[in-house]
Design an enzyme around this catalytic site. Structure first.
Site, PDB file in Angstrom:
ATOM      1  N   ASP A  62      44.111  31.579  35.214  1.00  0.00           N
ATOM      2  CA  ASP A  62      45.190  32.370  34.633  1.00  0.00           C
ATOM      3  C   ASP A  62      46.003  33.005  35.758  1.00  0.00           C
ATOM      4  OD1 ASP A  62      43.313  34.322  35.452  1.00  0.00           O
ATOM      5  OD2 ASP A  62      42.447  34.297  33.436  1.00  0.00           O
ATOM      6  N   ASP A  64      47.907  36.342  37.073  1.00  0.00           N
ATOM      7  CA  ASP A  64      48.104  37.782  36.927  1.00  0.00           C
ATOM      8  C   ASP A  64      49.269  38.231  37.794  1.00  0.00           C
ATOM      9  OD1 ASP A  64      45.902  37.787  35.288  1.00  0.00           O
ATOM     10  OD2 ASP A  64      44.509  38.363  36.882  1.00  0.00           O
ATOM     11  N   ASP A 143      38.360  43.943  44.997  1.00  0.00           N
ATOM     12  CA  ASP A 143      36.997  43.770  45.500  1.00  0.00           C
ATOM     13  C   ASP A 143      36.928  43.009  46.826  1.00  0.00           C
ATOM     14  OD1 ASP A 143      37.761  41.479  44.122  1.00  0.00           O
ATOM     15  OD2 ASP A 143      36.045  41.449  42.759  1.00  0.00           O
TER      16      ASP A 143
HETATM   17  P1  ATP Z   1      38.547  34.092  38.256  1.00  0.00           P
HETATM   18  O1  ATP Z   1      39.221  32.964  38.917  1.00  0.00           O
HETATM   19  O2  ATP Z   1      37.152  33.798  37.929  1.00  0.00           O
HETATM   20  O3  ATP Z   1      39.335  34.695  37.126  1.00  0.00           O
HETATM   21  P2  ATP Z   1      39.412  36.449  39.598  1.00  0.00           P
HETATM   22  O4  ATP Z   1      39.254  36.890  41.026  1.00  0.00           O
HETATM   23  O5  ATP Z   1      40.792  36.150  39.139  1.00  0.00           O
HETATM   24  O6  ATP Z   1      38.459  35.213  39.390  1.00  0.00           O
HETATM   25  P3  ATP Z   1      39.333  38.379  37.490  1.00  0.00           P
HETATM   26  O7  ATP Z   1      38.158  38.954  36.804  1.00  0.00           O
HETATM   27  O8  ATP Z   1      40.310  37.581  36.738  1.00  0.00           O
HETATM   28  O9  ATP Z   1      38.740  37.531  38.692  1.00  0.00           O
HETATM   29  O10 ATP Z   1      40.042  39.599  38.224  1.00  0.00           O
HETATM   30  C1  ATP Z   1      41.373  39.535  38.721  1.00  0.00           C
HETATM   31  C2  ATP Z   1      41.486  40.363  39.999  1.00  0.00           C
HETATM   32  O11 ATP Z   1      41.182  41.747  39.732  1.00  0.00           O
HETATM   33  C3  ATP Z   1      40.536  39.960  41.104  1.00  0.00           C
HETATM   34  O12 ATP Z   1      41.051  38.892  41.858  1.00  0.00           O
HETATM   35  C4  ATP Z   1      40.412  41.237  41.899  1.00  0.00           C
HETATM   36  O13 ATP Z   1      41.516  41.410  42.746  1.00  0.00           O
HETATM   37  C5  ATP Z   1      40.468  42.310  40.831  1.00  0.00           C
HETATM   38  N1  ATP Z   1      39.133  42.704  40.336  1.00  0.00           N
HETATM   39  C6  ATP Z   1      38.459  42.172  39.294  1.00  0.00           C
HETATM   40  N2  ATP Z   1      37.271  42.749  39.113  1.00  0.00           N
HETATM   41  C7  ATP Z   1      37.193  43.722  40.053  1.00  0.00           C
HETATM   42  C8  ATP Z   1      36.205  44.695  40.378  1.00  0.00           C
HETATM   43  N3  ATP Z   1      35.067  44.775  39.702  1.00  0.00           N
HETATM   44  N4  ATP Z   1      36.468  45.529  41.412  1.00  0.00           N
HETATM   45  C9  ATP Z   1      37.630  45.447  42.098  1.00  0.00           C
HETATM   46  N5  ATP Z   1      38.571  44.551  41.851  1.00  0.00           N
HETATM   47  C10 ATP Z   1      38.381  43.687  40.836  1.00  0.00           C
HETATM   48 MG    MG Z   2      41.379  35.707  37.045  1.00  0.00          MG
END
Ligand code: ATP
Ligand code: MG
Length: 452
Positions: A62, A64, A143
């Site tokens: 997705d 963001d 993170d």
């Molecule tokens: P995926 O590809 O699995 O969706 P993602 O990194 O995009 O991995 P998401 O859960 O969609 O994970 O989160 C989007 C963004 O929000 C992350 O890339 C990170 O920058 C931030 N984020 C998510 N969870 C946390 C957390 N627990 N603490 C700090 N930042 C977070």
């Molecule tokens: Mg994501």
């Protein structure tokens, strides 16, 4: 570098021609949001996992967007927009099946921890305006450095405040800030590290890995609803087997799935491991083929070793097998749900899958047809097939039911009338019984139970 120096945000700009992200790879919805925000005078960036995935040539799940526009500003710009979240409002802009999440830059107080919305704000309302921050602050509260890159729609450059660009090139997950502090703030970040390393093939930096041994236990206190969501991301998103192995390797399995970890360690652990790995690999294959996967089947697999061992113990103590399976299924689900929430509808399906297992051993005609017509037959049968590593008898049962399913009703009925029921190779869980079932003296246990 930022691990020791969390507050220093030195900006590095990677210009358009120096990185590989092209607008063609960005969804049309995300592009529309980015352009419209930008035209209205706001900063607009693609951020997080999408930038990371594009930089390694992957396909983002997705897209963001981060911006300095407030959620209300965003709503004014897009009719197809709804605001979600309680404490930290986000805008969702909807384009048919695509939802673009638009988040306003957040400062220190504005972390992501309670995005599931089930946490209470204890000490009164947080003044909303205080949580908005600058792009630098927004980067620092994320993170991993690899997750804190911003693709700027104004000039197509990538902005890096934390050394994330180099870390992506080196394929390493490095925490932003002090690892101990960041994990204490949100222990689920440990699971995110493990999950993302499994999914992306990134390593976890030594500093980000070191606290696992000491802080892994904090995961036992994490909200079960969040662990449920994270579990689905670990196991139902295409890299389940790798996630499982990484969880074990990093010593975190026991904090989240203690019953699974215990079942793997004790008698029968080896055959349970084979079943579990086959289940996870099968799920990964289904995901890659675009087929549906269900949390109920997944959790039934993860907890099978524990259910089976405990049911066998009860049956050995003389408890009626049906009662034992029912009771143990319920107990195991209740126990696991203290760690990872298991919504009731899934719990019911899990119980059915488990309690149908011993019934496969019974080849009395009436019972065979009853089982074939059971609404949960398919799931229970798929589960039986996974159990082949438990022993030759179970593998044979799987083959027999494969045959039974593809044989026309009449032919099967004839076959079952002709063959004495004792021809059935009984399942290892169909009792090494002292107490025989009424009306059915024939189906006896084999010795293969010893493999468990
Ligand atoms: P995926 O590809 O699995 O969706 P993602 O990194 O995009 O991995 P998401 O859960 O969609 O994970 O989160 C989007 C963004 O929000 C992350 O890339 C990170 O920058 C931030 N984020 C998510 N969870 C946390 C957390 N627990 N603490 C700090 N930042 C977070
Ligand atoms: Mg994501």
């Amino acid at each position: 570098m930022n691990e020791s120096n969390p507050n220093q945000a030195a900006l590095r700009i990677i210009p358009r021609e120096a990185h590989c992200i092209s607008r063609k790879q960005i969804s049309s919805g995300a592009l529309r949001v980015l352009y419209r925000l930008n035209e209205a005078g706001y900063a607009a960036y693609l951020v997080g996992g999408a930038v990371r995935d594009l930089l390694i040539g992957g396909q983002p799940k997705d897209f963001d967007v981060a911006t300095d526009a407030t959620p209300e500003d965003v709503r004014r710009l897009f009719r197809n927009c709804r605001l979600i979240g309680r404490r930290f409002r986000l805008a969702h802009v909807v384009f048919g099946p695509e939802i673009v999440e638009v988040a306003t830059f957040r400062g220190n107080g504005g972390d992501d921890i309670d995005t599931d919305g089930d946490r209470q704000v204890v000490d009164g309302r947080i003044v909303r305006d205080n949580v908005w921050g600058t792009i630098e602050e927004d980067a620092l509260r994320r993170d991993f450095t690899a997750n804190a890159l911003y693709y700027d729609i104004a000039d197509f450059s990538v902005r890096d405040y934390v050394g994330g660009y180099d870390d992506v090139q080196r394929r390493v997950l490095r925490l932003i800030g002090d690892p101990l502090q960041r994990y204490r703030e949100d222990p689920v970040r440990m699971l995110r590290a493990v999950r993302l390393s499994a999914k992306l093939g990134f390593s976890i930096s030594p500093e980000a890995r070191a606290p696992f041994a000491e802080l892994g236990v904090l995961l036992t206190q994490a909200p079960p609803a969040r662990l449920f969501d994270e579990s689905l991301k670990m196991f139902l998103a295409g890299s389940g087997l790798k996630s499982f192995r990484a969880l074990e390797q990093f010593g975190l399995l026991g904090a989240v799935f203690p019953l699974t970890a215990r079942a793997l360690a004790f008698r029968g652990g080896e055959s349970f491991r084979a079943v579990l790995e086959a289940g996870l690999a099968g799920t990964d294959a289904r995901v890659s083929e675009g087929k549906s996967v269900t949390p109920a089947f997944l959790f039934a697999v993860l907890l099978w070793g524990a259910v089976r061992a405990q049911a066998e113990r009860e049956i050995a103590r003389g408890v009626d097998p049906n009662l034992a399976w029912q009771r143990v299924s319920h107990q195991i689900i209740t126990e696991q749900a203290k760690h990872v929430a298991i919504p009731r509808r899934f719990g019911q399906v899990m119980q059915e899958i488990w309690t149908l297992q011993p019934r496969f051993a019974d080849r009395q005609k009436k019972k065979v047809f009853r089982l074939l017509a059971h609404p949960r037959f398919r799931g229970a049968y798929d589960f039986l097939l996974l159990r082949a590593p438990e022993g030759a008898d179970i593998a044979e049962l799987g083959r027999w039911w494969t045959h039974a399913q593809s044989t026309p009703h009449e032919a099967l009925a004839e076959e079952l009338s002709a063959a004495p029921t004792s021809a059935a190779a009984p399942a290892s869980d169909a009792p090494k019984k002292r107490r025989r079932r009424r009306r059915k003296p024939s189906a006896q246990a084999s010795a293969a139970t010893d493999s468990q």
